[in-house]
Enzyme design. Structure first.
Site, short mmCIF file in Angstrom:
data_model
loop_
_atom_site.label_atom_id
_atom_site.label_comp_id
_atom_site.label_asym_id
_atom_site.label_seq_id
_atom_site.Cartn_x
_atom_site.Cartn_y
_atom_site.Cartn_z
N THR A 252 9.98 -7.02 -12.75
CA THR A 252 9.43 -8.38 -12.83
C THR A 252 8.43 -8.61 -11.71
OG1 THR A 252 11.46 -9.16 -13.85
CG2 THR A 252 10.05 -10.83 -12.82
N ASN B 200 -6.21 3.06 10.58
CA ASN B 200 -5.45 1.93 11.11
C ASN B 200 -5.27 1.96 12.62
OD1 ASN B 200 -3.92 4.14 9.78
ND2 ASN B 200 -2.23 3.27 10.96
N ALA C 70 0.82 -1.21 0.00
CA ALA C 70 0.00 0.00 0.00
C ALA C 70 0.85 1.26 0.00
CB ALA C 70 -0.95 0.00 1.19
N THR C 71 1.99 1.23 0.66
CA THR C 71 2.85 2.42 0.67
C THR C 71 3.24 2.81 -0.75
OG1 THR C 71 3.73 1.85 2.85
CG2 THR C 71 5.05 3.37 1.52
N GLN D 85 -6.63 -1.06 5.40
CA GLN D 85 -7.27 -1.70 6.55
C GLN D 85 -8.67 -2.22 6.23
OE1 GLN D 85 -6.06 -2.50 9.51
NE2 GLN D 85 -4.11 -1.46 9.28
N HIS E 71 -0.80 -8.06 3.00
CA HIS E 71 -0.47 -8.55 4.34
C HIS E 71 -1.43 -8.09 5.43
CE1 HIS E 71 1.64 -5.16 6.50
NE2 HIS E 71 1.74 -4.68 5.27
N SER F 151 -3.23 -3.68 0.23
CA SER F 151 -2.03 -4.43 0.58
C SER F 151 -2.42 -5.84 1.02
CB SER F 151 -1.33 -3.71 1.73
OG SER F 151 -0.15 -4.38 2.07
N CYS G 155 3.18 4.14 14.88
CA CYS G 155 3.66 2.81 14.53
C CYS G 155 4.86 2.92 13.60
CB CYS G 155 2.55 2.01 13.86
SG CYS G 155 1.78 2.84 12.48
C1 LIG Z 1 -0.48 -0.96 6.53
C2 LIG Z 1 -1.04 0.28 5.98
C3 LIG Z 1 -0.40 0.96 4.93
C4 LIG Z 1 0.92 0.51 4.37
O1 LIG Z 1 0.82 -0.73 3.73
P1 LIG Z 1 2.14 -1.54 3.34
O2 LIG Z 1 1.63 -2.57 2.39
O3 LIG Z 1 2.63 -2.12 4.61
O4 LIG Z 1 3.07 -0.61 2.70
C5 LIG Z 1 -1.01 2.09 4.44
N1 LIG Z 1 -2.16 2.54 4.93
C6 LIG Z 1 -2.81 1.92 5.93
C7 LIG Z 1 -4.11 2.46 6.42
C8 LIG Z 1 -2.25 0.77 6.50
O5 LIG Z 1 -2.88 0.18 7.49
#
Ligand SMILES: *Cc1c(COP(=O)(O)O)cnc(C)c1O
Length: 398
Positions: A244, A155, A75-76, A183, A205, A203, A330
């Site tokens: 890639t 978050n 997400a970043t 989130q 994870h 994202s 965080c």
């Molecule tokens: C975790 C998170 C991100 C960043 O995501 P990554 O995949 O870890 O870079 C961005 N925005 C929110 C609201 C998040 O919870």
């Protein structure tokens, strides 16, 4: 079942990979190792079809077209691509962007970077629940505004923003709308068409997929949304994100979305039940505990509480067998106070006593019962040795 320690209750930071996701990924580390850009042989075709299946699985979870999904490292990166990519592509039209004070650092730091190169950013305040006012967004939009970026769900406090209203305003006023849904994805229903979302960062994870893989949804519309890529070379992902593809990660992300689509409704009910039990269990047994965030408009798995009179760090140190997060930032190295809790108007005492609980797919009711008892025990103990807390109690008795 016997409890296993440590208990993980930090599912907003990251989630464990679901075993079904891992199983789907494994062959792509071994025999199915091809590069999806290899168009001339079986290895490449196999990898490419796996990537295209994942694109479809992700698209289906958000009611998008698979062609609207661009893979990134998380997400970043998606947020960086959306904000910088739009800023650079539309700078001729205007240099004004609207966002909120409670965004993730990925958005806030990207906006700060854009300010340095001449963009004007409005960081809108939120109310005491963490909700931004859509009318305020409407008032701030000018002919110079090129983008509105408001997170789907926060978050730290879990507050869900009025995305549908904001989407409607942006679409009526012809301004692009991006949302950070890291989130929200897999926790609450998301329909990018109904919500008029133009761009959305997600994202893997955060929904039981692997780390290091994410996506940017870019709506296909007329006129076409223009984005200047931030990573060049090779022209992968429609030229928007070269490099890639992370095939095992993508396969895992797709599988995670497929599972979420099937199980999200039940899972949200289950985590909400556990969350409410945790909240009520703690609040019934302890005084001076305050809920941070919106009482109802929040993620089903989120709970953020301030325990007046004690430092959250001390609570965590007192119960190291439970993985939790404090109200401080965080962001890896820094220990600055949470900008989110500040933005909802908490005083320093309540900020430094805040704890975030993030309930996930693999938490059990026994774990929640255990955590209730331990929190109560630790907070009571810390308060009993806190002169400040005792003083406060005596003052309120007078
Ligand atoms: C975790 C998170 C991100 C960043 O995501 P990554 O995949 O870890 O870079 C961005 N925005 C929110 C609201 C998040 O919870």
């Amino acid at each position: 079942m016997a409890l296993r320690f440590p208990i993980y209750l930090d599912n907003h930071a990251t989630t464990p990979v679901d075993p079904r996701v891992l199983e789907a990924m494994l062959p792509y580390f071994t025999e199915k190792f091809g590069n999806p850009a290899s168009r001339q042989h079986q290895f490449g075709w196999e990898a490419e079809s796996a990537v295209e299946l994942a694109r479809k699985q992700i698209a289906e979870l958000i009611n998008a077209n698979p062609r609207e999904i661009i893979f990134t490292s998380g997400a970043t990166e998606s947020i960086n691509l959306a904000l910088k990519g739009i800023a650079l592509a539309y700078a001729e039209k205007g240099k004004h962007i609207i966002t909120t004070q409670i965004e993730h650092k990925a958005t806030l730091d990207t906006c700060k970077r854009l300010e340095k190169i001449g963009f004007k950013i409005d960081y809108l305040p939120v109310d005491k629940y963490g909700v931004v006012d859509p009318d305020e967004i409407k008032k701030r939009i000018t002919s110079e505004t090129i983008l509105v970026s408001v997170m789907f769900a926060n978050n730290e406090i879990g507050t869900i923003e009025p995305i549908e209203e904001i989407g409607k305003i942006c679409s009526e006023m012809n301004v692009l709308f991006h949302t950070d849904a890291a989130q929200a994805l897999g926790k609450v229903p998301i329909d990018v068409q109904k919500l008029n979302i133009d761009l959305m960062s997600v994202s893997a994870h955060k929904l039981y997929g692997p780390k290091g893989i994410g996506a940017l949804f870019i709506k296909r519309k007329t006129p076409k949304i223009k984005i200047v890529p931030i990573i060049d070379g090779g022209g992968h992902e429609n030229g928007l994100r070269s490099g890639t593809l992370n095939v095992p990660g993508i396969v895992g992300f797709g599988k995670a979305c497929e599972i979420a689509k099937l199980e999200m409704k039940n899972e949200a009910e289950r985590t909400k039940y556990l969350r409410d039990k945790l909240q009520n269990g703690i609040m019934n047994k302890l005084e001076d505990v305050y809920l941070n965030g919106h009482p109802t408009q929040r993620l089903p798995n989120n709970l953020n509480l301030s325990f007046y009179g004690v430092e959250s760090e001390a609570i965590l140190m007192g119960m190291k067998e439970v993985a939790l997060s404090t109200g401080s930032a965080c962001s890896s190295a820094s220990v600055e106070k949470s900008h989110v809790l500040k933005a909802i108007g908490l005083n320093d005492d309540l900020i430094s006593s805040a704890i975030r609980f993030g309930i996930g797919r693999f938490n059990t009711e026994e774990e929640i019962d255990y955590v209730i008892n331990r929190i109560v025990e630790v907070v009571n103990h810390l308060r009993s040795i806190s002169p400040k807390y005792k003083l406060k109690k005596e003052i309120t008795k007078l």
